[in-house]
Enzyme design. Structure first.
Site, PDB file in Angstrom:
ATOM      1  N   GLY A   1       0.814  -1.020  -0.064  1.00  0.00           N
ATOM      2  CA  GLY A   1       0.109  -0.084  -0.083  1.00  0.00           C
ATOM      3  C   GLY A   1       1.131   1.126   0.027  1.00  0.00           C
ATOM      4  O   GLY A   1       1.867   1.382  -0.884  1.00  0.00           O
ATOM      5  N   GLU A   2       0.650   2.225   0.912  1.00  0.00           N
ATOM      6  CA  GLU A   2       1.508   3.365   0.973  1.00  0.00           C
ATOM      7  C   GLU A   2       1.877   3.428   2.527  1.00  0.00           C
ATOM      8  O   GLU A   2       1.263   3.598   3.312  1.00  0.00           O
ATOM      9  CB  GLU A   2       0.600   4.652   0.574  1.00  0.00           C
ATOM     10  CG  GLU A   2       1.616   5.592  -0.047  1.00  0.00           C
ATOM     11  CD  GLU A   2       2.453   6.354   1.042  1.00  0.00           C
ATOM     12  OE1 GLU A   2       3.658   6.326   0.793  1.00  0.00           O
ATOM     13  OE2 GLU A   2       1.893   6.613   1.921  1.00  0.00           O
ATOM     14  N   SER A   3       3.269   3.053   2.552  1.00  0.00           N
ATOM     15  CA  SER A   3       3.918   2.917   4.221  1.00  0.00           C
ATOM     16  C   SER A   3       3.279   4.245   5.080  1.00  0.00           C
ATOM     17  O   SER A   3       3.003   3.703   6.306  1.00  0.00           O
ATOM     18  CB  SER A   3       5.248   2.575   4.140  1.00  0.00           C
ATOM     19  OG  SER A   3       5.966   3.520   3.301  1.00  0.00           O
TER      20      SER A   3
ATOM     21  N   CYS B   1       6.174  -5.455   0.279  1.00  0.00           N
ATOM     22  CA  CYS B   1       6.389  -4.139  -0.232  1.00  0.00           C
ATOM     23  C   CYS B   1       6.008  -2.975   1.026  1.00  0.00           C
ATOM     24  O   CYS B   1       7.085  -2.817   1.663  1.00  0.00           O
ATOM     25  CB  CYS B   1       5.032  -3.996  -1.255  1.00  0.00           C
ATOM     26  SG  CYS B   1       5.558  -2.562  -2.647  1.00  0.00           S
TER      27      CYS B   1
ATOM     28  N   ARG C   1      12.601   3.191   0.283  1.00  0.00           N
ATOM     29  CA  ARG C   1      11.522   3.559  -0.064  1.00  0.00           C
ATOM     30  C   ARG C   1      11.603   3.834  -1.709  1.00  0.00           C
ATOM     31  O   ARG C   1      12.357   4.677  -2.065  1.00  0.00           O
ATOM     32  CB  ARG C   1      10.461   4.303   0.585  1.00  0.00           C
ATOM     33  CG  ARG C   1      10.413   4.123   1.651  1.00  0.00           C
ATOM     34  CD  ARG C   1       9.453   5.182   2.518  1.00  0.00           C
ATOM     35  NE  ARG C   1       8.252   5.249   1.799  1.00  0.00           N
ATOM     36  CZ  ARG C   1       7.398   6.478   2.006  1.00  0.00           C
ATOM     37  NH1 ARG C   1       7.841   7.380   2.725  1.00  0.00           N
ATOM     38  NH2 ARG C   1       6.192   6.492   1.477  1.00  0.00           N
TER      39      ARG C   1
ATOM     40  N   ILE D   1       5.498  -3.124  -7.481  1.00  0.00           N
ATOM     41  CA  ILE D   1       4.800  -2.138  -7.754  1.00  0.00           C
ATOM     42  C   ILE D   1       5.399  -0.936  -6.730  1.00  0.00           C
ATOM     43  O   ILE D   1       5.306  -0.912  -5.625  1.00  0.00           O
ATOM     44  CB  ILE D   1       3.221  -2.101  -7.493  1.00  0.00           C
ATOM     45  CG1 ILE D   1       2.592  -3.129  -8.349  1.00  0.00           C
ATOM     46  CG2 ILE D   1       2.444  -0.750  -7.469  1.00  0.00           C
ATOM     47  CD1 ILE D   1       1.007  -3.408  -7.798  1.00  0.00           C
ATOM     48  N   ARG D   2       6.118   0.185  -7.633  1.00  0.00           N
ATOM     49  CA  ARG D   2       6.847   1.185  -6.398  1.00  0.00           C
ATOM     50  C   ARG D   2       7.546   0.582  -5.478  1.00  0.00           C
ATOM     51  O   ARG D   2       6.973   1.108  -4.273  1.00  0.00           O
ATOM     52  CB  ARG D   2       5.742   2.353  -6.039  1.00  0.00           C
ATOM     53  CG  ARG D   2       5.493   3.010  -7.457  1.00  0.00           C
ATOM     54  CD  ARG D   2       4.205   4.235  -6.703  1.00  0.00           C
ATOM     55  NE  ARG D   2       3.170   3.504  -6.609  1.00  0.00           N
ATOM     56  CZ  ARG D   2       2.338   3.195  -5.208  1.00  0.00           C
ATOM     57  NH1 ARG D   2       3.217   3.629  -4.394  1.00  0.00           N
ATOM     58  NH2 ARG D   2       1.548   2.770  -5.028  1.00  0.00           N
TER      59      ARG D   2
ATOM     60  N   HIS E   1       4.634  -8.133  -4.872  1.00  0.00           N
ATOM     61  CA  HIS E   1       3.260  -8.606  -4.530  1.00  0.00           C
ATOM     62  C   HIS E   1       3.173 -10.053  -4.656  1.00  0.00           C
ATOM     63  O   HIS E   1       2.854 -10.212  -5.848  1.00  0.00           O
ATOM     64  CB  HIS E   1       2.395  -7.514  -4.860  1.00  0.00           C
ATOM     65  CG  HIS E   1       2.355  -6.247  -4.697  1.00  0.00           C
ATOM     66  ND1 HIS E   1       1.178  -5.783  -3.675  1.00  0.00           N
ATOM     67  CD2 HIS E   1       3.281  -5.307  -4.474  1.00  0.00           C
ATOM     68  CE1 HIS E   1       1.627  -4.375  -3.451  1.00  0.00           C
ATOM     69  NE2 HIS E   1       2.619  -4.135  -3.960  1.00  0.00           N
TER      70      HIS E   1
ATOM     71  N   GLU F   1       0.566 -11.833  -3.794  1.00  0.00           N
ATOM     72  CA  GLU F   1      -1.092 -12.041  -3.987  1.00  0.00           C
ATOM     73  C   GLU F   1      -1.523 -11.660  -5.069  1.00  0.00           C
ATOM     74  O   GLU F   1      -2.601 -12.062  -5.604  1.00  0.00           O
ATOM     75  CB  GLU F   1      -1.572 -11.119  -2.921  1.00  0.00           C
ATOM     76  CG  GLU F   1      -1.886  -9.506  -3.131  1.00  0.00           C
ATOM     77  CD  GLU F   1      -0.594  -8.915  -3.098  1.00  0.00           C
ATOM     78  OE1 GLU F   1       0.323  -9.391  -2.613  1.00  0.00           O
ATOM     79  OE2 GLU F   1      -0.865  -7.573  -3.067  1.00  0.00           O
TER      80      GLU F   1
HETATM   81  N1  GLN Z   1       6.812   2.499  -1.935  1.00  0.00           N
HETATM   82  C1  GLN Z   1       5.538   2.560  -1.350  1.00  0.00           C
HETATM   83  C2  GLN Z   1       5.782   2.901  -0.166  1.00  0.00           C
HETATM   84  O1  GLN Z   1       6.561   3.882   0.345  1.00  0.00           O
HETATM   85  C3  GLN Z   1       4.996   0.967  -1.339  1.00  0.00           C
HETATM   86  C4  GLN Z   1       4.602   0.454  -2.322  1.00  0.00           C
HETATM   87  C5  GLN Z   1       3.762  -0.604  -2.382  1.00  0.00           C
HETATM   88  O2  GLN Z   1       3.435  -1.260  -1.492  1.00  0.00           O
HETATM   89  N2  GLN Z   1       3.170  -1.064  -3.603  1.00  0.00           N
HETATM   90  O3  GLN Z   1       4.945   2.774   0.887  1.00  0.00           O
END
Ligand code: GLN
Length: 197
Positions: free
Chosen positions: A46-48, A79, A106, A135-136, A171, A173
């Site tokens: 997600g977004e940490s 992630c 990150r 993903i990112r 990921h 899942e």
């Molecule tokens: N880079 C993201 C973060 O800093 C994480 C991206 C992800 O969980 N897909 O939270």
């Protein structure tokens, strides 16, 4: 085996589906009270920063940390979940569990190559590579001596474990392959057995 999925952000449903496929009972976790009868926990991506803020708001950080430090309690961070488990984070670092001896960088893959999928060899899962979706993704910039690398991509460790803690920068899942969930649930089963004996 009751395995929690932190249900703040991310692919909660997909993690639950994979857990059920490998024979665990998936449980959504938002409140500290929901931790009591769990055998392990997945922290989805997600977004940490957002996940960190909400975990603080729900009062989850400290109870979770204590739970993991006082009794066997395997945690798998994918992630953003990897960032939440890291003892250190490069740059802006959110409040987190800080349980695993790794330094997370990150968004290390940058914007251009923000997302990609590749066939990743993961020897502990057997000879077939794993369809890994990034993903990112964060990178593991450094890791302590007690941390074992389970997979590397272009010289970077992208999956690792340290005792009861497991992390992946990608990921698992998002592909139909359930081997990583099975690997984690096996860790949970062993931890429960160790606690019972
Ligand atoms: N880079 C993201 C973060 O800093 C994480 C991206 C992800 O969980 N897909 O939270």
């Amino acid at each position: 085996m009751r395995v929690g999925v932190l249900a703040i952000q991310g692919n909660v449903r997909e993690h639950k589906r994979h857990l059920a496929r490998v024979g665990a009972e998936p449980v959504e976790v938002r409140r500290p009270s929901e931790l009591s009868d769990l055998d392990g926990l997945i922290l989805p991506g997600g977004e940490s920063t957002t996940m960190s803020l909400l975990m603080e708001e729900y009062g989850l950080l400290q109870p979770l940390r204590e739970r993991a430090q006082s009794r066997p309690f395997p945690i798998y961070g994918t992630c953003a979940g990897l960032i939440l488990l890291a003892t250190e984070v490069v740059g802006l670092s959110p409040a987190r569990l800080g349980l695993m001896d790794i330094v997370a960088d990150r968004n290390a893959y940058g914007r251009q190559v923000a997302s990609f999928e590749m066939s990743l060899p993961i020897p502990v899962l057997g000879p077939d590579p794993f369809p890994a979706v990034f993903i990112r993704a964060p990178k593991i910039a450094r890791m302590g001596a007690g941390v074992v690398a389970l997979a590397t991509y272009q010289g970077d460790v992208v999956m690792a474990e340290q005792g009861q803690y497991l992390v992946s920068a990608f990921h698992p899942e998002m592909s139909p392959d359930t081997r990583i969930h099975a690997y984690f649930v096996e860790k949970v089963r062993k931890a429960r057995q160790a606690e019972g004996s």
